[in-house]
Design a protein around this motif. Structure first.
Motif, PDB file in Angstrom:
ATOM      1  N   GLY B  61      42.581  33.823  47.408  1.00 52.12           N
ATOM      2  CA  GLY B  61      43.525  34.081  46.241  1.00 52.12           C
ATOM      3  C   GLY B  61      44.120  35.385  46.613  1.00 52.12           C
ATOM      4  O   GLY B  61      43.632  36.104  47.233  1.00 52.12           O
ATOM      5  N   HIS B  62      45.194  35.924  45.707  1.00 52.68           N
ATOM      6  CA  HIS B  62      45.475  37.235  45.818  1.00 52.68           C
ATOM      7  C   HIS B  62      44.744  38.109  45.129  1.00 52.68           C
ATOM      8  O   HIS B  62      44.544  39.084  45.515  1.00 52.68           O
ATOM      9  CB  HIS B  62      46.947  37.240  45.122  1.00 52.68           C
ATOM     10  CG  HIS B  62      47.472  38.797  45.018  1.00 52.68           C
ATOM     11  ND1 HIS B  62      47.712  39.650  45.973  1.00 52.68           N
ATOM     12  CD2 HIS B  62      47.809  39.265  43.953  1.00 52.68           C
ATOM     13  CE1 HIS B  62      48.164  40.738  45.476  1.00 52.68           C
ATOM     14  NE2 HIS B  62      48.214  40.618  43.980  1.00 52.68           N
ATOM     15  N   ASP B  63      44.150  37.851  43.914  1.00 50.66           N
ATOM     16  CA  ASP B  63      43.510  38.615  43.146  1.00 50.66           C
ATOM     17  C   ASP B  63      41.787  38.200  43.251  1.00 50.66           C
ATOM     18  O   ASP B  63      40.997  39.017  42.396  1.00 50.66           O
ATOM     19  CB  ASP B  63      44.010  38.710  41.768  1.00 50.66           C
ATOM     20  CG  ASP B  63      44.341  37.552  41.068  1.00 50.66           C
ATOM     21  OD1 ASP B  63      44.156  36.689  41.999  1.00 50.66           O
ATOM     22  OD2 ASP B  63      44.559  37.505  40.021  1.00 50.66           O
ATOM     23  N   VAL B  64      41.737  37.116  43.826  1.00 51.84           N
ATOM     24  CA  VAL B  64      40.517  36.499  43.724  1.00 51.84           C
ATOM     25  C   VAL B  64      39.974  35.499  44.812  1.00 51.84           C
ATOM     26  O   VAL B  64      41.013  35.006  45.040  1.00 51.84           O
ATOM     27  CB  VAL B  64      40.040  36.087  42.287  1.00 51.84           C
ATOM     28  CG1 VAL B  64      40.879  35.008  41.909  1.00 51.84           C
ATOM     29  CG2 VAL B  64      38.550  35.589  42.208  1.00 51.84           C
ATOM     30  N   ASP B  65      38.871  35.417  45.366  1.00 52.69           N
ATOM     31  CA  ASP B  65      38.526  34.265  46.389  1.00 52.69           C
ATOM     32  C   ASP B  65      37.194  33.600  45.735  1.00 52.69           C
ATOM     33  O   ASP B  65      36.187  34.327  45.201  1.00 52.69           O
ATOM     34  CB  ASP B  65      37.968  35.066  47.611  1.00 52.69           C
ATOM     35  CG  ASP B  65      39.101  35.656  48.428  1.00 52.69           C
ATOM     36  OD1 ASP B  65      40.398  35.409  48.132  1.00 52.69           O
ATOM     37  OD2 ASP B  65      38.738  36.786  49.346  1.00 52.69           O
ATOM     38  N   TYR B  66      37.302  32.415  46.016  1.00 49.65           N
ATOM     39  CA  TYR B  66      36.323  31.451  45.644  1.00 49.65           C
ATOM     40  C   TYR B  66      35.740  30.722  46.755  1.00 49.65           C
ATOM     41  O   TYR B  66      36.419  30.147  47.436  1.00 49.65           O
ATOM     42  CB  TYR B  66      36.613  30.569  44.438  1.00 49.65           C
ATOM     43  CG  TYR B  66      37.310  30.824  43.299  1.00 49.65           C
ATOM     44  CD1 TYR B  66      36.640  31.239  42.156  1.00 49.65           C
ATOM     45  CD2 TYR B  66      38.625  31.204  43.350  1.00 49.65           C
ATOM     46  CE1 TYR B  66      37.012  31.765  40.860  1.00 49.65           C
ATOM     47  CE2 TYR B  66      39.488  31.620  42.065  1.00 49.65           C
ATOM     48  CZ  TYR B  66      38.626  31.981  40.864  1.00 49.65           C
ATOM     49  OH  TYR B  66      38.945  32.200  39.631  1.00 49.65           O
TER      50      TYR B  66
END
Ligand code: SF4
Lengths: 748, 195
Positions: B61-66
């Protein structure tokens, strides 16, 4: 608590010139963020520092159902159609692949702090970090610069990473160690005024010998093969090689350039290339086109003429005085490999991953990185392992691996155990399981098919078969590129692939063109040729069919290259033909998505979603003729009929153009004049045939050939024309797919 | 000062050392993007299943990776929060854990996948070598930020914080939090964090 910035923290630890360049880049970045400099100017600036765009950075992505905008905040762009916040890729140049444990540790930190915890080794010995934010790049560069790594000119129309065989300095067959020369060339040309005005990039490579594969100089813009003459060091210099859509073998510029002439001669080459190379048409701007256009004799004459006019530069020879005479010092005493301490798996690993150095009692061990990837933890462990067994002696390879040099034979069992403990002990380096791929659709904006997804699947399947395959099959190489640009170097593998697509049942199906019989030896001495396109999901079966037939039908000691040449392309095509067709979506939906991706395939994020259409279009029927002609052209070339091959390739382009024209003007004649005129007005001049990135390059192949038929045709020209025909046909497929999608979008 | 990136990892239960089938995760993450099922601007799916002890499969993601992460030989859900300029440490910490628990819940509900995550313990990583080097001093400073959040999750005096991966100072600063007593379900933990 306030903290110092990286700039403050690293002050005094960075070469002042490099520090200033990074500050300047940071300034440019800020100006662009404020909208104070042009997006194109900034794009050029960042590319020259290795800061690339990545897939979906235009803010659009097809999620398998529809193309959707990615809701980034509105900000100035990083370049045309490239959103500021979209993650990008940072390429990091590693001259001749030489990387120290300390540098590896910094790379590991950067991968965690700014990327996704993966260090990726490329096919040109670089590292790449993906999903990096533009605003993190100045600090990232500072941290690299503090350990003597620059990203300058890692991209852009300049001199790219200088590569060299990873065995340089330890090879049993080399004339001498080329690493110091590669390093000197890199330092000399980095930021040199004479390399700033190229129409396209220039990739140099060094090899310590003529016949092995490691240096691959024949496929480079400039190649240097170490030679001794009368006890003096020098180089055979070749120019104008390259892969890409139209591959060329490099030609000999000089049979022997003495070491003190290496740098000035290269400077002269750069000047000639900058002055006479194509600038406007990117598709014709690599030096290979200039060399082909001028002929090697004329090119040589111009270089010699230029050389005479160069003002003297002390740096031409200064490096010779303080050049290291060894390729790194061993940290442990040599000793023979004993029987003790061998863990299970050691024998297989030793067989494939260990090379006996010319230094008695020492070995070079290859760390096989799947698809060139390792984690930050693994990189730190590798740094520790190198320090323990081999000191500073690490090199990246064009096969996307890392080698550890100067390991005493006696320590190999302990080294193997240490590598296994951190997941780096995989055997199979340099075997069929050591699959090489470019990033493909995973991250590359130009990718058509999932080369990494395919590579991952092949590694899984082939590792499961390790030890059971016939030796001759085990020794084969597989390389895959996500598109015709060939970053996976598919032309020089036994079995190569590049991604394309086909329209079937009104949908787009990912395919890979199969390229057989390329040669890695002789420095990438000859390129494989296309035998047909196989649906992506059928590629593993195609590999089984090809390797099975090879194992059964080869003569004793016959190579894959010799075997495929003996049987000919027609027979090769027969082997994969049963796998080339795809049933309708309702019956075989798995063919309509790519490896490692469950989304229904589209030709990427470039266009709109595609809807089901008619079963077989008029274009689909007509373009088959073009494909058959292109195939026959290859057969003709194989049979030694260069003239016939060239004519057939031209005819193939005409047929593909006619197939397109007939979608709108069914009564067009078969006269070349008529076909070309209609193609030009209906598809070329209005740019409908244009590829988003390649623009009119492929269409121009037909127009140029039609306007200027060559009077004398040799094998090289015919081979090039066949490549052009294949690319023209691919472009026709893509154009038709775009037209179908646009038609589906028009409300009824 | 807040570090550049904060990551939280919840281990797979009952056995994080057991092999995890990653292929279905690719499909799931693509669906999450289609349906915008998780918080954050979700961009793409990266498949690193071929890397031993690697990041597995990551929803970038732009602001978070899962990601379903396999590092240290322990499968778990790793959530990396990034690009949150200007926010306070504690605030980002809560947000990171909130997102991680939300993802753990969403993935846990996919019965075909059979992946569940233990919520009685987690590991935090702080990726910022300037602000949070792997030093005793930085650990103490970070601990001060983590304690209120741990208390919020597990209750006062019902948790233990310990430093991990400290033997190698090159690694990012990391610590583990282990709750004791009765652990509330993820939905309740999420509520507590946002209260
Ligand atoms: S070959 Fe094509 S897909 Fe692969 S990296 Fe090069 S441009 Fe991208």
């Amino acid at each position: 608590m306030s903290h110092a910035s990286w700039k403050q923290t690293l002050e005094g630890r960075i070469d002042p010139g490099w520090a200033e360049e990074i500050d300047h880049f940071e300034g440019q970045l800020e100006l662009r963020r404020q909208g104070k400099i042009e997006e194109k100017v900034f794009a050029e600036t960042r590319l020259r520092r290795g800061v690339y765009g990545q897939r979906y950075d235009n803010g659009k992505r097809h999620d398998g159902v529809a193309e959707r905008p990615l809701a980034f905040e509105e900000k100035p762009t990083k370049g045309p159609d490239t959103l500021w916040d979209a993650p990008g890729m940072q390429r990091i140049k590693i001259p001749f692949g030489g990387v120290s444990p300390e540098q590896l540790e910094v790379l590991a930190e950067l991968a965690e702090d700014y990327s996704d915890n993966i260090l990726h080794v490329t096919t040109r010995q670089d590292f790449q970090l993906h999903f990096v934010h533009i605003e993190d790049t100045p600090d990232l560069m500072r941290r690299l610069a503090a350990v003597d790594i620059t990203t300058r000119e890692a991209c852009g129309n300049s001199v790219r990473n200088v590569t060299a065989c990873p065995r340089a300095g330890v090879c049993r067959g080399e004339a001498f160690d080329v690493s110091p020369y590669a390093h000197a060339l890199m330092r000399f040309l980095l930021g040199h005024p004479d390399v700033q005005d190229f129409g396209r990039k220039f990739k140099p490579a060094f090899s310590g010998c003529e016949h092995e594969a490691c240096g691959l100089v024949q496929m480079h813009d400039g190649g240097y093969v170490a030679r001794m003459r009368d006890g003096k060091r020098g180089f055979k210099v070749v120019v104008g090689g390259g892969l890409g859509p139209v591959p060329h073998q490099a030609q000999v510029l000089s049979e022997f350039t003495p070491e003190e002439e290496l740098l000035p001669q290269m400077q002269a080459v750069c000047r000639v290339f900058a002055r006479l190379g194509e600038k406007r048409n990117r598709g014709r701007a690599r030096i290979k086109f200039l060399v082909a256009k001028l002929g090697i004799e004329e090119f040589r004459r111009l270089v010699e003429e230029e050389r005479v006019t160069l003002p003297h530069d002390d740096r031409w020879t200064a490096f010779l005085d303080d050049m290291p005479h060894t390729s790194g010092e061993a940290v442990l005493e040599p000793g023979p490999l004993g029987d003790a301490g061998r863990s299970p798996g050691f024998e297989a690993w030793h067989r494939s991953n260990v090379y006996a150095q010319r230094q008695e009692g020492y070995a070079m061990a290859t760390v096989h990185l799947p698809l060139g990837d390792m984690t930050s933890d693994q990189a730190r462990s590798l740094a520790d392992i190198a320090r323990r067994f081999a000191g500073e002696n690490l090199r990246t390879t064009v096969d996307q691996n890392v080698v550890i040099r100067f390991v005493p034979d006696a320590e190999l069992p302990a080294l193997y155990e240490a590598l296994c403990a951190v997941g780096l002990g995989a055997p199979g380096a340099g075997t069929i399981a050591d699959v090489v791929t470019c990033p493909g659709t995973d991250t590359c904006k130009l990718g058509i098919a999932a080369s990494r997804g395919l590579g991952s699947e092949m590694i899984r399947r082939l590792q499961a078969k390790a030890g059971t395959l016939p030796e001759a099959v085990e020794a084969l190489s597989i390389k895959a590129s996500g598109c015709f640009n060939s970053c996976g170097q598919h032309h020089i593998s036994d079995i190569g692939f590049y991604g394309n697509s086909r329209k079937i049942d009104g949908r787009t199906v990912p395919h890979f063109q199969v390229i057989l019989g390329g040669q890695r030896q002789e420095n990438g001495g000859s390129y494989g040729l296309a035998v047909g396109s196989v649906p992506s999901k059928a590629v593993p079966l195609a590999i089984e069919a090809l390797t099975g037939a090879f194992a059964e039908g080869r003569e004793p000691d016959e190579s894959f290259q010799a075997w495929s040449a003996r049987l000919g392309k027609r027979s090769m095509r027969e082997l994969i033909k049963p796998l080339m067709s795809v049933g309708p979506y309702a019956e075989e939906p798995e063919f309509y998505s790519d490896w490692s991706d469950v989304r229904e395939f589209t030709i990427g994020d470039l266009g709109v979603g595609e809807c089901a259409g008619e079963v077989v279009s008029l274009f689909g029927i007509e373009v088959v003729k073009a494909e058959a002609q292109a195939f026959d052209a290859q057969i003709a070339l194989d049979d030694g009929d260069a003239g016939g091959a060239e004519s057939l390739a031209y005819a193939a382009m005409l047929s593909a153009a006619r197939a397109l024209v007939r979608t709108e003007f069914i009564d067009v004649t078969e006269q070349p004049e008529d076909v070309v005129a209609e193609f030009r007005t209906r598809f070329f001049e209005n740019e409908r045939f244009f590829d988003k990135y390649a623009k009119g390059k492929f269409g121009a192949y037909l127009l140029e050939r039609h306007a200027n038929p060559d009077t004398t045709v040799d094998d090289a020209l015919a081979a090039r024309r066949i490549e052009e025909a294949q690319l023209f046909i691919e472009a026709a497929h893509a154009c038709e797919a775009r037209m179908t999608a646009e038609a589906a979008e028009v409300p009824a | 000062m807040t570090p550049q990136r904060i990551a939280a990892k919840f281990l797979v239960e009952p056995d994080p050392a057991a092999a995890v089938a990653l292929e279905p995760v690719i499909g799931l993450f693509h669906r999450f993007i289609q349906e915008q099922s998780l918080p954050g601007l979700l961009l793409d799916v990266a498949d690193y299943a071929h890397v031993p002890d690697g990041p597995g499969v990551v929803l970038i993601g732009h602001d978070v990776d899962y990601g379903i992460d396999l590092s240290d030989g322990q499968a778990g859900l790793l959530v990396v929060r990034k690009r949150f300029a200007g926010q306070a440490f504690g605030e980002v910490l809560r947000d990171t854990l909130g997102r991680a628990l939300t993802a753990a819940q969403a993935i846990g509900q996919e019965s075909d996948l059979g992946l569940r995550f233990a919520s009685d313990a987690l590991t935090l990583h702080f990726f910022d070598r300037l602000v949070t080097p792997n030093s005793d001093e930085a650990f103490e400073s970070v601990r001060g930020e983590v304690e209120p959040v741990a208390e919020c999750l597990y209750g006062a005096a019902s948790y233990e914080i310990s430093r991990v991966r400290s033997e190698d100072r090159r690694k990012a600063l990391s610590l583990s939090i282990r709750g004791s007593g009765e652990i509330a379900p993820p939905s309740a933990l999420i509520e507590r964090l946002s209260a």
